[in-house]
Design a protein around this motif. Structure first.
Motif, PDB file in Angstrom:
ATOM      1  N   CYS A  20       0.814  -1.211   0.000  1.00  0.00           N
ATOM      2  CA  CYS A  20       0.000   0.000   0.000  1.00  0.00           C
ATOM      3  C   CYS A  20       0.852   1.268   0.000  1.00  0.00           C
ATOM      4  CB  CYS A  20      -0.923   0.015   1.217  1.00  0.00           C
ATOM      5  SG  CYS A  20      -2.167  -1.264   1.170  1.00  0.00           S
ATOM      6  N   GLU A  21       2.143   1.122   0.127  1.00  0.00           N
ATOM      7  CA  GLU A  21       3.009   2.284   0.206  1.00  0.00           C
ATOM      8  C   GLU A  21       3.202   2.930  -1.150  1.00  0.00           C
ATOM      9  OE1 GLU A  21       6.746   2.037   2.198  1.00  0.00           O
ATOM     10  OE2 GLU A  21       5.921   0.816   3.790  1.00  0.00           O
ATOM     11  N   SER A  22       3.357   4.237  -1.129  1.00  0.00           N
ATOM     12  CA  SER A  22       3.692   4.980  -2.335  1.00  0.00           C
ATOM     13  C   SER A  22       5.205   5.018  -2.466  1.00  0.00           C
ATOM     14  CB  SER A  22       3.160   6.403  -2.256  1.00  0.00           C
ATOM     15  OG  SER A  22       1.767   6.396  -2.208  1.00  0.00           O
ATOM     16  N   LYS A  23       5.637   5.025  -3.705  1.00  0.00           N
ATOM     17  CA  LYS A  23       7.068   5.086  -3.977  1.00  0.00           C
ATOM     18  C   LYS A  23       7.316   6.280  -4.885  1.00  0.00           C
ATOM     19  CE  LYS A  23      10.716   2.543  -6.314  1.00  0.00           C
ATOM     20  NZ  LYS A  23      11.012   1.404  -7.168  1.00  0.00           N
ATOM     21  N   VAL A  24       8.266   7.121  -4.527  1.00  0.00           N
ATOM     22  CA  VAL A  24       8.631   8.251  -5.364  1.00  0.00           C
ATOM     23  C   VAL A  24       9.454   7.721  -6.534  1.00  0.00           C
ATOM     24  CG1 VAL A  24       9.897  10.438  -5.474  1.00  0.00           C
ATOM     25  CG2 VAL A  24       8.629   9.835  -3.402  1.00  0.00           C
ATOM     26  N   VAL A  50       6.523  12.589  -8.437  1.00  0.00           N
ATOM     27  CA  VAL A  50       5.742  11.528  -9.072  1.00  0.00           C
ATOM     28  C   VAL A  50       5.719  10.351  -8.110  1.00  0.00           C
ATOM     29  CG1 VAL A  50       5.522   9.981 -11.052  1.00  0.00           C
ATOM     30  CG2 VAL A  50       6.471  12.271 -11.378  1.00  0.00           C
ATOM     31  N   LEU A  51       4.514   9.887  -7.785  1.00  0.00           N
ATOM     32  CA  LEU A  51       4.353   8.748  -6.881  1.00  0.00           C
ATOM     33  C   LEU A  51       3.778   7.564  -7.642  1.00  0.00           C
ATOM     34  CD1 LEU A  51       2.775  10.495  -3.769  1.00  0.00           C
ATOM     35  CD2 LEU A  51       5.156   9.831  -4.096  1.00  0.00           C
ATOM     36  N   LYS A  52       4.260   6.389  -7.305  1.00  0.00           N
ATOM     37  CA  LYS A  52       3.733   5.147  -7.869  1.00  0.00           C
ATOM     38  C   LYS A  52       3.101   4.359  -6.732  1.00  0.00           C
ATOM     39  CE  LYS A  52       5.207   1.122 -10.577  1.00  0.00           C
ATOM     40  NZ  LYS A  52       6.375   0.495 -11.239  1.00  0.00           N
ATOM     41  N   ASP A  53       1.821   4.039  -6.889  1.00  0.00           N
ATOM     42  CA  ASP A  53       1.082   3.252  -5.903  1.00  0.00           C
ATOM     43  C   ASP A  53       0.675   1.937  -6.557  1.00  0.00           C
ATOM     44  OD1 ASP A  53       0.911   5.238  -3.805  1.00  0.00           O
ATOM     45  OD2 ASP A  53      -0.568   6.262  -5.053  1.00  0.00           O
ATOM     46  N   TRP A  54       0.252   1.004  -5.737  1.00  0.00           N
ATOM     47  CA  TRP A  54      -0.265  -0.263  -6.249  1.00  0.00           C
ATOM     48  C   TRP A  54      -1.709  -0.410  -5.813  1.00  0.00           C
ATOM     49  CZ3 TRP A  54       2.243  -2.946  -9.805  1.00  0.00           C
ATOM     50  CH2 TRP A  54       3.594  -2.673  -9.962  1.00  0.00           C
ATOM     51  N   HIS A  56      -4.812  -3.179  -6.365  1.00  0.00           N
ATOM     52  CA  HIS A  56      -5.258  -4.476  -6.881  1.00  0.00           C
ATOM     53  C   HIS A  56      -4.252  -5.061  -7.876  1.00  0.00           C
ATOM     54  CE1 HIS A  56      -8.982  -3.819  -4.804  1.00  0.00           C
ATOM     55  NE2 HIS A  56      -9.207  -2.720  -5.476  1.00  0.00           N
ATOM     56  N   GLY A  57      -2.984  -4.941  -7.576  1.00  0.00           N
ATOM     57  CA  GLY A  57      -1.944  -5.517  -8.413  1.00  0.00           C
ATOM     58  C   GLY A  57      -1.531  -4.671  -9.603  1.00  0.00           C
ATOM     59  N   HIS A  58      -2.141  -3.500  -9.775  1.00  0.00           N
ATOM     60  CA  HIS A  58      -1.797  -2.616 -10.885  1.00  0.00           C
ATOM     61  C   HIS A  58      -1.176  -1.329 -10.344  1.00  0.00           C
ATOM     62  CE1 HIS A  58      -3.749  -4.913 -14.048  1.00  0.00           C
ATOM     63  NE2 HIS A  58      -4.819  -5.036 -13.286  1.00  0.00           N
ATOM     64  N   ALA A  59      -0.192  -0.841 -11.076  1.00  0.00           N
ATOM     65  CA  ALA A  59       0.428   0.427 -10.704  1.00  0.00           C
ATOM     66  C   ALA A  59      -0.518   1.572 -11.021  1.00  0.00           C
ATOM     67  CB  ALA A  59       1.731   0.605 -11.471  1.00  0.00           C
ATOM     68  N   GLU A  60      -0.494   2.585 -10.185  1.00  0.00           N
ATOM     69  CA  GLU A  60      -1.181   3.843 -10.422  1.00  0.00           C
ATOM     70  C   GLU A  60      -0.189   4.948 -10.105  1.00  0.00           C
ATOM     71  OE1 GLU A  60      -4.925   4.078  -8.401  1.00  0.00           O
ATOM     72  OE2 GLU A  60      -5.834   2.689  -9.829  1.00  0.00           O
ATOM     73  N   TYR A  61      -0.379   6.085 -10.735  1.00  0.00           N
ATOM     74  CA  TYR A  61       0.594   7.166 -10.621  1.00  0.00           C
ATOM     75  C   TYR A  61      -0.088   8.470 -10.230  1.00  0.00           C
ATOM     76  CZ  TYR A  61       3.197   3.752 -13.338  1.00  0.00           C
ATOM     77  OH  TYR A  61       3.792   2.599 -13.775  1.00  0.00           O
ATOM     78  N   GLU A  62       0.580   9.236  -9.384  1.00  0.00           N
ATOM     79  CA  GLU A  62       0.162  10.587  -9.019  1.00  0.00           C
ATOM     80  C   GLU A  62       1.285  11.527  -9.406  1.00  0.00           C
ATOM     81  OE1 GLU A  62      -0.779  11.128  -4.907  1.00  0.00           O
ATOM     82  OE2 GLU A  62      -2.703  10.130  -5.082  1.00  0.00           O
ATOM     83  N   VAL A  63       0.944  12.552 -10.169  1.00  0.00           N
ATOM     84  CA  VAL A  63       1.936  13.531 -10.608  1.00  0.00           C
ATOM     85  C   VAL A  63       1.551  14.884 -10.021  1.00  0.00           C
ATOM     86  CG1 VAL A  63       3.001  14.661 -12.593  1.00  0.00           C
ATOM     87  CG2 VAL A  63       2.316  12.250 -12.752  1.00  0.00           C
TER      88      VAL A  63
END
Length: 148
Positions: A20-24, A50-54, A56-63
């Motif tokens: 559940c963690e976001s990764k920069v 830019v953050l990458k989250d997961w 349901h097994g898929h990456a999602e991104y926040e910019v």
């Protein structure tokens, strides 16, 4: 046996927590579709993070973008398709990011207002105006209702 179950449960909980963690990440690690969207509609803005989250097994991104006092957050799915845009500074979203039918309806019916948030999901899309009104549209851009 109890020790084994306890250890297994702890391991599962820690995997859930880590996932559940976001990764920069770097801007260049975004899917190409997302990079193109940012360059096309927010060329004058600076990418702050830019953050990458997961999900349901898929990456999602926040910019996170900024230009002076204007701050926008863009959400992209794993394919780099835009899902949501939020003006954290409550300034107008660029008209180029709003689907034409939605922009046309909003300008015609709320000429004194502007869009500060746009969101699209599997069923519909919605916008929030600077006066706090939320408008809901079909995926095709047809007006459905005011959401209170």
């Amino acid at each position: 046996m109890k020790k084994f179950l306890f250890t297994a449960m702890l391991a599962m909980m820690s995997l859930t927590w880590v996932s559940c963690e976001s990764k920069v990440i770097l801007e260049g690690e975004l899917p190409q579709t997302a990079q193109s969207f940012v360059q096309q509609h927010f060329a004058d803005y600076t990418v702050g993070q830019v953050l990458k989250d997961w999900d349901h097994g898929h990456a999602e991104y926040e910019v996170y973008l900024s230009q002076g006092a204007d701050i926008f957050v863009l959400d992209f799915n794993h394919k780099g398709e835009i899902k949501a845009i939020d003006s954290k500074s409550k300034t107008a979203l660029p008209e180029s990011v709003i689907p034409a039918k939605i922009l046309e309806y909003t300008v015609a019916n709320y000429p004194a207002n502007f869009i500060i948030e746009w969101d699209k999901d599997k069923r519909d899309q919605s916008v929030e105006l600077n006066n706090g009104i939320d408008l809901v549209f079909s995926l095709a851009g047809d007006f459905l209702r005011i959401d209170y």
